[in-house]
Design a protein around this motif. Structure first.
Motif, short mmCIF file in Angstrom:
data_model
loop_
_atom_site.label_atom_id
_atom_site.label_comp_id
_atom_site.label_asym_id
_atom_site.label_seq_id
_atom_site.Cartn_x
_atom_site.Cartn_y
_atom_site.Cartn_z
N LEU A 198 0.79 -1.27 -0.09
CA LEU A 198 -0.04 0.10 0.06
C LEU A 198 0.89 1.33 0.19
CD1 LEU A 198 -2.77 -0.94 2.70
CD2 LEU A 198 -2.87 -1.19 0.17
N ASP A 199 0.48 2.08 -0.88
CA ASP A 199 1.27 3.50 -0.99
C ASP A 199 0.42 4.77 -0.42
OD1 ASP A 199 -0.47 3.91 -3.19
OD2 ASP A 199 0.71 3.67 -4.59
N GLU A 200 -0.81 4.45 0.29
CA GLU A 200 -1.62 5.42 0.72
C GLU A 200 -2.31 4.66 2.01
OE1 GLU A 200 -4.98 6.57 -1.96
OE2 GLU A 200 -3.96 5.00 -3.35
N GLN A 201 -3.16 5.41 2.53
CA GLN A 201 -3.87 5.02 3.74
C GLN A 201 -5.26 4.61 3.31
OE1 GLN A 201 -3.39 4.70 7.27
NE2 GLN A 201 -5.34 3.49 7.03
N PRO A 202 -5.42 3.43 3.40
CA PRO A 202 -7.15 3.05 2.86
C PRO A 202 -8.00 3.56 3.82
CG PRO A 202 -5.44 0.84 3.35
CD PRO A 202 -4.78 2.25 4.13
N LEU A 203 -9.14 3.64 3.23
CA LEU A 203 -10.41 4.03 3.91
C LEU A 203 -11.24 2.84 4.04
CD1 LEU A 203 -11.08 7.50 2.00
CD2 LEU A 203 -10.07 7.06 4.11
N TRP A 204 -11.33 2.16 5.23
CA TRP A 204 -11.97 1.04 5.35
C TRP A 204 -13.56 1.18 5.88
CZ3 TRP A 204 -9.36 -2.68 3.24
CH2 TRP A 204 -7.88 -2.69 3.68
#
Length: 255
Positions: free
Chosen positions: A203-209
């Motif tokens: 992952l190269d960014e913060q996921p939005l779960w």
């Protein structure tokens, strides 16, 4: 990133409920293209899910995963027993017994499931033989499935979707799946490690779960590239039971 970091990042949002769209193929198609998933309440007959749950619990009882002092229906794990190792002999034995069972096929071949898939993807769907997985996860945070895409691990099916069905009520404390909406649009991404517990997507960014408190009969349709994970099972002793069902598609003009 592991399962615990899902809870330590930005707040987890609720899944979009597609239940109201079930008579509108255009709306279903738009939702799956936008989000990469569909969350549908009460899609699978509860009695079918209950029978598959019983099958899994009887196996769990036979291999001493369950607390012998609690009723089997409570799915209370034996304290100290770690369940969720996908290479363990007892877990593999469960897969072998469940794959061709009537109980699994009654869930996977439920007409309502095929109806939703056929409307959403505009092609008749079919359940793959031998590609479906019953999962049992004890309250050990390290056993949570890390963020991943199914297409990385399932390489032989071509165009497929996964339908995740909890085998019983599954509130967030039991560790249901969480999905990153829209993450399918970049296609297959690099992964590291081995498996969904010891590896995962880079992952190269913060996921939005997004997740939900699931009830028995609810289902989550996942496209092969949408990034998802499981929340950690943070209950006291309860085992999380679920099944991953894999579907393919026939051409629209197939008989």
């Amino acid at each position: 990133m592991d399962g615990m970091e899902v809870l330590n990042g930005p707040p987890v949002q609720p899944l979009e409920d597609a239940t109201a769209l079930l008579d509108d193929p255009t709306a279903l198609q738009a939702a799956i293209e936008r989000d990469g998933y569909l969350f549908v309440r009460s899609l699978v007959p509860r009695d079918c899910v209950a029978r598959l749950r019983r099958l899994v619990l009887e196996h769990a009882q036979s291999v001493s995963w369950l607390d012998p002092n609690a009723p089997i229906e409570q799915a209370r794990g034996r304290r100290g027993v770690r369940v969720g190792d996908y290479q363990a002999a007892d877990w593999l034995a469960l897969q072998a017994s469940a794959q061709t069972s009537e109980e699994l096929w009654d869930v996977g071949d439920a007409p309502a499931v095929h109806r939703v898939l056929t409307m959403t993807f505009d092609r008749p769907s079919f359940l793959y033989l031998g590609m479906n997985t019953c999962r049992v996860v004890s309250p050990h945070p390290e056993l949570a499935a890390r963020p991943h895409q199914d297409a990385h691990y399932v390489r032989t099916l071509g165009d497929f979707v996964t339908v995740w069905v909890p085998l019983g009520d599954c509130p967030t404390e039991l560790g249901p799946l969480a999905v990153w909406p829209g993450s399918h649009r970049r296609g297959l991404r690099p992964h590291h490690g081995v498996g969904i517990v010891d590896g995962g997507v880079d992952l190269d960014e913060q996921p939005l779960w997004h997740t939900a408190d699931f009830a028995i009969g609810d289902a989550l349709v996942l496209t092969q590239h949408v990034i998802h994970c499981s929340l950690p099972n943070s209950s006291d002793q309860t085992l999380r039971l679920s099944v991953d069902l894999r579907y393919g598609f026939r051409s629209a003009d197939a008989n």
